[in-house]
Design an enzyme around this catalytic site. Structure first.
Site, short mmCIF file in Angstrom:
data_model
loop_
_atom_site.label_atom_id
_atom_site.label_comp_id
_atom_site.label_asym_id
_atom_site.label_seq_id
_atom_site.Cartn_x
_atom_site.Cartn_y
_atom_site.Cartn_z
N GLY A 1 -5.29 0.93 0.03
CA GLY A 1 -5.00 0.41 1.37
C GLY A 1 -3.65 0.93 1.85
NE ARG B 1 -9.73 0.17 -0.37
CZ ARG B 1 -8.57 -0.44 -0.60
NH1 ARG B 1 -7.99 -0.33 -1.77
NH2 ARG B 1 -7.99 -1.17 0.33
CG ASP C 1 -4.34 -3.73 -7.86
OD1 ASP C 1 -4.49 -3.20 -6.75
OD2 ASP C 1 -5.06 -4.67 -8.26
CB THR D 1 0.03 -2.79 -1.91
OG1 THR D 1 -0.80 -3.91 -1.57
CG2 THR D 1 0.97 -3.22 -3.02
CG ASP E 1 -2.64 -7.21 -1.00
OD1 ASP E 1 -2.66 -7.58 0.19
OD2 ASP E 1 -3.63 -6.72 -1.57
CG ASP F 1 -1.10 -7.28 -5.43
OD1 ASP F 1 -0.40 -6.28 -5.18
OD2 ASP F 1 -2.33 -7.25 -5.41
NE ARG G 1 -9.19 -6.47 -2.59
CZ ARG G 1 -9.54 -5.22 -2.34
NH1 ARG G 1 -10.79 -4.93 -2.15
NH2 ARG G 1 -8.63 -4.26 -2.29
O1 F6P Z 1 -4.17 -3.31 1.14
C1 F6P Z 1 -4.61 -4.38 0.36
C2 F6P Z 1 -5.67 -5.09 1.07
O2 F6P Z 1 -5.09 -5.30 2.32
C3 F6P Z 1 -6.23 -6.40 0.57
O3 F6P Z 1 -5.46 -7.53 0.83
C4 F6P Z 1 -7.58 -6.43 1.24
O4 F6P Z 1 -8.48 -7.28 0.68
C5 F6P Z 1 -7.99 -5.01 1.14
O5 F6P Z 1 -6.81 -4.25 1.21
C6 F6P Z 1 -9.04 -4.56 2.12
O6 F6P Z 1 -8.96 -3.18 2.33
P1 F6P Z 1 -10.14 -2.21 2.73
O7 F6P Z 1 -10.92 -2.86 3.80
O8 F6P Z 1 -9.40 -0.99 3.18
O9 F6P Z 1 -10.93 -1.95 1.49
#
Ligand code: F6P
Length: 329
Positions: free
Chosen positions: A10, A78, A109, A132, A134, A136, A178
């Site tokens: 992300g 990803r 992560d 990120t 998050d 986290d 998440r």
């Molecule tokens: O970047 C992290 C994050 O924002 C999470 O909090 C979220 O669940 C996820 O990415 C969703 O990303 P995508 O829709 O790009 O898979």
């Protein structure tokens, strides 16, 4: 030395400032930087940033005026293929063929899990930067992008408060995270919300409704509840249903902020953190370090083994949970 840099997973506001810092720090010390497009997917396909002469190399000008921009000039992705043995072997071969000695992956992560897996097939150096929203990862008090995401969420909640007040309603605002309640908790405190529903604390609808009745009795006209998307009960829509079933005293509206939180110009705090960590990652490589993440803890620059950054759930600060409760009730 030839240093590869990529952004993966992300996107997070501040990634561009980090790329700029990597490029400028490395070049100022006489090294080369190869910009890899689209994270690990781009690495597998050998998609490199090309300079004016068509060489796969970044220069001082290629990162001009990017710090204030959201997203990432290198794009991100990803990549499932990367996590297979074949994918990892291929990535190692691409790095060797292009004479890349070290890699700086900027991400969260998932990105660091990929980096750890890659290290089994490639003996180049890897120093990650935490990018990120998050927040986290273990090993840095804050990750690049978190401050901007909170800023964006707070701005949205402030606006919602106006309409909530006008209509004497309650809003359930879902924010990202998440597996983490960081964005929700910080947003709730900064936006003076009444409640945060986060995965780190139990979400008891009976308890919430009791609190809402108290607030109503005390004359509270509007209520803001910030819900982390990863709350154990589910997101804001699920919570709305559950609260209505147990007779919520307020009329409820729901808003999921979603990917809005990942965009926008990074706040200065993120730009500064990203600049510091990008520069630090280059220095760490030049000192021979590998398999680590560059982070900042209590104002100091620190290196943490990549495996440790994602090995455990990073708890939210207990004092912040208490603070929210104290201020809201
Ligand atoms: O970047 C992290 C994050 O924002 C999470 O909090 C979220 O669940 C996820 O990415 C969703 O990303 P995508 O829709 O790009 O898979």
């Amino acid at each position: 030395m030839r240093i590869g840099v990529l952004t993966s997973g992300g996107d997070a506001p501040g990634m561009n400032a980090c790329i700029r810092a990597v490029v400028r720090a490395a070049i100022s010390m006489g090294h080369e930087v190869v910009g890899i497009y689209r994270g690990y997917a781009g690495l597998l396909r050998e998609e490199f940033y090309k300079d004016e002469r068509g060489h796969p190399m970044m220069n001082l000008r290629s990162v001009s005026d990017i710090s204030r921009r959201g997203g990432t000039i290198l794009h991100t992705s990803r990549c499932k293929e990367f996590y297979t043995d074949d994918g990892l072997r291929k990535a190692a071969e691409v790095l060797r063929r292009n004479k890349i000695d070290a890699l700086i992956p900027i991400g969260g992560d998932g990105t660091f899990r990929g980096a750890v897996a890659l290290a089994k097939y490639w003996d180049g150096q890897i120093v990650g930067c935490p990018g990120t929203i998050d927040n986290d990862l273990i090993g840095s008090d804050y990750t690049i992008g978190f401050a901007t995401a909170v800023h964006t969420a707070v701005e949205a909640v402030d606006k919602l408060r106006d309409t909530a007040d006008a209509h004497e309603r309650m809003f359930l605002v879902e924010v990202m995270g998440r597996h983490s309640g960081y964005i929700a908790l910080y947003t709730a405190i900064a936006a003076a919300a009444e409640i945060a529903c986060i995965p780190e604390t139990p979400t008891d609808t009976g308890e919430i409704v009791r609190l809402l009745h108290d607030l109503k009795l005390r004359g509270k006209t509007s209520v803001m509840i910030i819900v982390a998307e990863g709350d154990e009960r589910g997101g804001a829509a699920v919570l709305q249903k559950a609260l209505c079933e147990v007779k919520c005293p307020y009329e409820v509206r729901v808003l999921a902020l979603g990917h809005l939180q990942r965009g926008g110009s990074p706040v200065p705090q993120d730009r500064i953190l990203a600049s510091r960590l990008g520069d630090f990652a280059v220095h760490a490589i030049l000192q021979g370090k590998s398999g680590v993440m560059a982070g900042e803890q209590k104002g100091e620059l620190v290196l943490t083994p990549l495996e440790e950054t994602f090995a455990a759930h990073r708890p939210v600060p207990e004092v912040y949970v208490k603070l929210l409760e104290t201020l809201a009730t």
